[in-house]
Design an enzyme around this catalytic site. Structure first.
Site, PDB file in Angstrom:
ATOM      1  CB  CYS A 287      -0.442  -0.212   1.788  1.00  0.00           C
ATOM      2  SG  CYS A 287      -2.399   1.528   1.030  1.00  0.00           S
ATOM      3  CB  CYS A 288       3.646   2.083   2.201  1.00  0.00           C
ATOM      4  SG  CYS A 288       3.316   2.643   3.841  1.00  0.00           S
TER       5      CYS A 288
ATOM      6  CB  CYS B 229      -0.945   3.362   8.898  1.00  0.00           C
ATOM      7  SG  CYS B 229      -1.414   2.543   7.744  1.00  0.00           S
TER       8      CYS B 229
ATOM      9  CB  CYS C 290      -2.550   6.850   6.103  1.00  0.00           C
ATOM     10  SG  CYS C 290      -1.620   7.397   4.455  1.00  0.00           S
TER      11      CYS C 290
ATOM     12  CB  CYS D 140       5.673   5.443   4.350  1.00  0.00           C
ATOM     13  SG  CYS D 140       6.508   6.378   3.980  1.00  0.00           S
TER      14      CYS D 140
END
Ligand code: SF4
Length: 246
Positions: A132-133, A216, A213, A239
């Site tokens: 995702c990062c 997280c 975000c 990240c």
């Protein structure tokens, strides 16, 4: 290996060597310098027109943005809009831009097609936070830094983890990362913010000392490490934009 491929490999290795050597020279030259001096040199002399600040507009961002705005408010500021930010961060980004007079903020989004293919339901962060990062931060940042020689970060040694020995300048792939605040402690940030009456991120008073975000980021308990609320319960502490050679 063909002659062309060998030549390309040699050129790229030489570029990497040059970046490493430049970073080492600057790190030594500015090992005891103040943040403002490091930034002035980087923005006006070493990398004029070729340097950007990458800011999350998080809890500690205002001080560095203010320092950069005082040197040149047209310095490019890259904001990675992951589409997973708190609404408070998006409004804070607008407020700070207006109050500091920053004229070149670039909102960088993940690629729409890549998001549709890799994260159609928006829950990749639950299944694979690193992926995702990469999708929402590392890949967009790589594109945003194309054409720049250096970028500025707000990392500080007191954050702990892999940051305790950070130099003021470091090589990162084809770029040099400039870390002017390495020796600042939490108290220095607070003092600077108070001295310049900078607005706080609205979530700080709700117990968030470090803000990324929303999926997280959690509040930290009193006495916790400042980044304890980031990816809580996971081994992940960064990240990826500071792990990948961007
Ligand atoms: S911090 Fe979380 S939501 Fe944001 S890009 Fe990384 S894994 Fe995704």
């Amino acid at each position: 290996m063909s002659i062309i491929a060998t030549a390309k490999k040699t050129a790229s290795a030489r570029a990497g060597d040059e970046v490493e050597a430049q970073a080492r020279r600057l790190a030594m030259q500015f090992s005891a310098s103040r943040a403002g001096d490091i930034l002035s040199h980087a923005i006006l002399k070493e990398f004029p027109g070729k340097i950007a600040l990458v800011s999350s507009f998080g809890a500690e961002s205002a001080a560095l943005l203010h320092l950069v705005a005082a040197i040149d408010p047209a310095t490019p500021v890259v904001f990675l809009d992951t589409q997973k930010h708190f609404a408070q961060t998006l409004s804070y980004r607008k407020k700070l831009a207006r109050e500091l007079g920053l004229t070149n903020i670039r909102d960088i989004h993940p690629d729409t097609e890549e998001v549709a293919a890799s994260d159609p339901d928006g829950d990749l962060w639950k299944r694979d936070a690193d992926a995702c990062c990469t999708l929402r931060k590392v890949t967009p940042l790589t594109g945003a830094l194309d054409g720049f020689d250096a970028w500025i970060t707000g990392r500080k040694q007191f954050h702990g983890g892999g940051r305790v020995n950070l130099p003021a300048f470091e090589a990162s792939g084809a770029h040099i990362k400039v870390n002017p605040l390495i020796r600042w402690g939490a108290g220095d940030v607070e003092e600077y913010v108070a001295a310049h009456a900078l607005p706080p991120h609205p979530l700080v008073e709700q117990g968030y000392p470090s803000i990324g975000c929303w999926p997280c980021t959690h509040p930290a308990a009193p006495g916790d490490d400042i980044r304890a609320g980031r990816w809580r319960g996971a081994a992940k502490t960064e990240c990826g934009i500071h792990i990948a050679a961007v």
